[in-house]
Each structure stands twice: as C-alpha cells, then as structure tokens.
Design a protein around this motif. Structure first.
Motif, short mmCIF file in Angstrom:
data_model
loop_
_atom_site.label_atom_id
_atom_site.label_comp_id
_atom_site.label_asym_id
_atom_site.label_seq_id
_atom_site.Cartn_x
_atom_site.Cartn_y
_atom_site.Cartn_z
N LEU A 7 0.84 -1.20 0.00
CA LEU A 7 0.00 0.00 0.00
C LEU A 7 0.87 1.26 0.00
CD1 LEU A 7 -2.85 1.22 0.25
CD2 LEU A 7 -2.64 0.95 2.72
N LEU A 8 1.94 1.24 0.79
CA LEU A 8 2.82 2.41 0.84
C LEU A 8 3.51 2.67 -0.49
CD1 LEU A 8 4.60 2.54 4.30
CD2 LEU A 8 3.11 4.23 3.26
N ARG A 9 3.85 1.62 -1.20
CA ARG A 9 4.47 1.82 -2.52
C ARG A 9 3.52 2.54 -3.47
NH1 ARG A 9 9.35 0.03 -3.40
NH2 ARG A 9 10.25 -1.45 -1.92
N MET A 10 2.23 2.28 -3.33
CA MET A 10 1.25 2.97 -4.17
C MET A 10 1.10 4.43 -3.76
SD MET A 10 -1.69 0.05 -4.25
CE MET A 10 -1.22 -1.68 -4.46
N LEU A 11 1.22 4.69 -2.46
CA LEU A 11 1.03 6.05 -1.96
C LEU A 11 2.32 6.87 -1.97
CD1 LEU A 11 -1.12 5.17 1.18
CD2 LEU A 11 -1.95 6.33 -0.88
N ALA A 12 3.45 6.24 -2.25
CA ALA A 12 4.75 6.89 -2.08
C ALA A 12 4.93 8.12 -2.96
CB ALA A 12 5.88 5.90 -2.36
N ASP A 13 4.18 8.21 -4.08
CA ASP A 13 4.34 9.36 -4.97
C ASP A 13 3.75 10.64 -4.40
OD1 ASP A 13 1.63 8.87 -5.19
OD2 ASP A 13 1.67 8.39 -7.32
N GLY A 14 3.04 10.54 -3.27
CA GLY A 14 2.46 11.73 -2.66
C GLY A 14 1.18 12.20 -3.32
N GLY A 15 0.72 11.49 -4.34
CA GLY A 15 -0.49 11.89 -5.04
C GLY A 15 -1.75 11.35 -4.37
N GLU A 16 -2.90 11.76 -4.91
CA GLU A 16 -4.18 11.31 -4.39
C GLU A 16 -4.54 9.95 -4.99
OE1 GLU A 16 -7.17 14.22 -5.09
OE2 GLU A 16 -5.97 15.87 -4.26
N HIS A 17 -5.02 9.05 -4.14
CA HIS A 17 -5.44 7.72 -4.59
C HIS A 17 -6.75 7.38 -3.91
CE1 HIS A 17 -1.50 6.78 -6.46
NE2 HIS A 17 -1.02 7.54 -5.49
N SER A 18 -7.74 7.01 -4.71
CA SER A 18 -9.05 6.68 -4.15
C SER A 18 -9.03 5.32 -3.47
CB SER A 18 -10.12 6.69 -5.24
OG SER A 18 -9.92 5.58 -6.12
N GLY A 19 -9.96 5.13 -2.57
CA GLY A 19 -10.09 3.84 -1.92
C GLY A 19 -10.38 2.74 -2.91
N GLU A 20 -11.19 3.03 -3.92
CA GLU A 20 -11.51 2.03 -4.94
C GLU A 20 -10.26 1.61 -5.71
OE1 GLU A 20 -15.21 4.54 -4.35
OE2 GLU A 20 -13.05 4.88 -4.51
N GLU A 21 -9.43 2.61 -6.07
CA GLU A 21 -8.20 2.30 -6.82
C GLU A 21 -7.27 1.43 -5.99
OE1 GLU A 21 -3.99 4.44 -7.83
OE2 GLU A 21 -5.72 5.71 -7.38
N LEU A 22 -7.05 1.81 -4.74
CA LEU A 22 -6.13 1.06 -3.88
C LEU A 22 -6.64 -0.36 -3.66
CD1 LEU A 22 -5.38 3.86 -1.26
CD2 LEU A 22 -3.86 3.08 -3.09
N ALA A 23 -7.95 -0.50 -3.44
CA ALA A 23 -8.52 -1.84 -3.21
C ALA A 23 -8.36 -2.71 -4.45
CB ALA A 23 -9.99 -1.71 -2.82
N ALA A 24 -8.60 -2.12 -5.63
CA ALA A 24 -8.50 -2.90 -6.87
C ALA A 24 -7.07 -3.36 -7.11
CB ALA A 24 -9.01 -2.07 -8.05
#
Length: 328
Positions: A7-24
C-alpha cells in the motif's frame, strides 16, 4: 513485502489515490484498505483523508532500492560485500547483524530498514525515525587480529560519514565527540558501534549509522521534546540526494575506512576529525554516573580521547564513559 508495504508503494508518490483504486490494485476490499491505512501511524507516517477524493501521504516517500544500492557501490567495495539486506521493518539493524557468527575476514554484510521498531542510539536511547524519513544502516566487520585503538573507531567512521555527505553536496557539517553528526549545530545523525571481542583474539564489530533525511514535523517535535535539536538533509539548499545513492555512498566510505583503520589505526583520521570538531575551545559539561564536570573542550588526543581543561587541570575522557553537552 507486507500488505501495508504494498500500500505504501502505491502512496509513495504523494499523489491522491481513491479507496476504490487502492482496493482494486491490492485485490482486497475497501474496508481492508482502510484498516491498513489506519495502521500507518505506527510507522510515524502522516496520512491525509480527502473527502470523496481519496487519500495521500503528507509528503512523498523515497523508498530504498536494493539493486540501486548494489549498483552504486564502487567495484572494490562491491567485491567485499557478502550480503545486502533491505527490510521494510526490523527491531534494529545493528541487532540483526549481531546475530552473524560466520563473517569471513575482509568481507561485510549490510543491513538497512525503512523503519526500526527498537532502534538504539548511544547509551540505549530510542532512535526516532519514521518510515523512510532517514537512513537506518548497519554493516559488520571481522578482525582475526584486531588493530590497536578500536575505541576510536566511531570517530574514524564519523570522518567517513562526513566525507560521504560532502561528496553529495551537503554543507554545514561537523562532528561532536564521540559519535554525533551535526548540521549547522543541530543533530543530523549518530553512530553506534557494537563490539564483540575476546582479549587479544578475534573481534567482531557492527557499525550502525542513523541519519535524518526528511523528518516529518511530528518527529521533529518528539525529538526536540527530549532536549535535542534535530536537523535533516531536506532543510538545506540544493537537491536532496536519493536515499539509495546516499546509502551506497555511506557504505563505500565506511568500508574504505575500515580497511585503512585496520592498517593504520586512528592516526590516519585524527587530523580530519580535529578539523570537523564542533566543540573545540567551547565550554562543555561532562555527565558521568558520579556527577558532572565542566570545562573547556580542547580536542582529542592521539587515541581519540576527549581532552577537557577543568578546574583540576586537563582531564582525559574515554568514549563510552561520559555524556557530553554544551555548557548552559
């Protein structure tokens, strides 16, 4: 890698990520994502929840890359490397390497962690470093016949750390006896050496370096509350070095120092340490178990011991015996 690490690797760019995107992307439910997000505070991370938009970290993360570290090592240093470990979380990188019992002489292992749950500073103090906010790095070294003056090894390593940082364009650096790294007078990092030796026989050392790269505000406040003014690399001019490149530079410098220290001892580093001495000719207070002594710091002797002019004359202090602070 843990689910939280993914999960942190997805968020590491500092950008916005929706719950749906992260879950998928993780292949889990939004509820599972939310549970993992709530746990990021355990790693000292600050998360922003944006209504109807998603989530983002308060600041981007520069995650360590094991292959990039290995590729950046000079050939002669890489040839001495036996094993390189990069962990998401460990209790302590020093403790991890202290478990080794089979290191060949002239080789080394390196261990890094994005987060330490029980990182140690000198005198057992807890080292505060949120996930990916600094460098938590250790390496080991083995001597069949240990060189004289191993008590000054932390000073020699301090010289190596300063040289590596300066080569990355970092200015305003100094050393505070026996093992603090300063930037503009504030604490940038520290060195911790765990030594296992038996009389005149073999000696095994684990050299740990903790360095603040980009401290979040909450961590700065927590460190300041303990009476230490923190510094980091993000607070100065110029581009911030990538953490993997910085890790490789530190490993290369420390290994080269260990090779030279084995051959020449602390004498090879004493002049450089004296040139970086932050407290020479400054009033200091030395805290010992039996009380405190005040005086004027007069640098170090050839063995790396601290010299202080006190009311009783010039006194000599050995690393590990005292806690040293500027006089009030």
């Amino acid at each position: 890698m843990s689910r939280r690490g993914e999960l942190l690797r997805m968020l590491a760019d500092g950008g916005e990520h929706s719950g749906e995107e992260l879950a998928a992307r993780l292949g889990v439910t939004r509820a599972a994502v939310w549970k993992q997000l709530q746990q990021l505070g355990e790693w000292g991370l600050e998360l922003e929840a944006l209504p109807r938009r998603g989530y983002r970290l308060a600041a981007p993360l520069d995650l360590l890359d094991r292959q990039a570290i290995r590729r950046a090592l000079p050939e002669l240093v890489a040839g001495r490397l036996r094993r390189l470990e990069v962990h998401e979380e460990l209790a302590s990188t020093n403790d991890q390497l202290l478990q080794s019992t089979d290191l060949p002489e002239g080789r080394f292992d390196a261990c890094l962690a994005e987060f330490q749950s029980a990182g140690r500073g000198r005198r057992g103090r807890h080292w505060i470093a949120p996930f990916a906010s600094g460098l938590c790095l250790s390496l080991n070294w083995n001597w069949r016949y240990p060189p004289a003056g191993l008590g000054a090894l932390s000073l020699a390593v301090g010289v190596a750390v300063l040289a590596a940082l300066r080569a990355q364009g970092i200015a305003g650096l100094a050393l505070k006896w026996p093992n603090d790294i300063l930037r503009e007078g504030a604490k940038l990092g520290g060195i911790l050496i765990d030594l296992r030796a038996e009389g005149a026989g073999p000696a095994y050392a684990v050299i740990g370096v903790g360095l603040n790269v980009a401290l979040p505000g909450a961590a700065r406040r927590a460190i300041a509350a303990r009476g230490t003014t923190p510094a980091d690399l993000a607070g100065g001019p110029g581009a911030l070095p990538r953490r993997s490149a910085l890790a490789a530079a530190l490993l290369a410098g420390i290994v080269s120092t260990l090779v030279e220290f084995s051959a020449r001892g602390f004498a090879a580093f004493a002049d450089d340490w004296r040139a970086a001495d932050a407290l020479r000719d400054q009033p200091v207070r030395i805290e010992q178990g039996s009380g405190s002594v005040s005086g004027i710091a007069r640098g170090i002797d050839p063995d790396g011991a601290l010299l202080v002019d006190t009311g009783a004359g010039r006194e000599r202090f050995i690393s590990g015996e005292v806690s040293l602070r500027p006089a009030a």
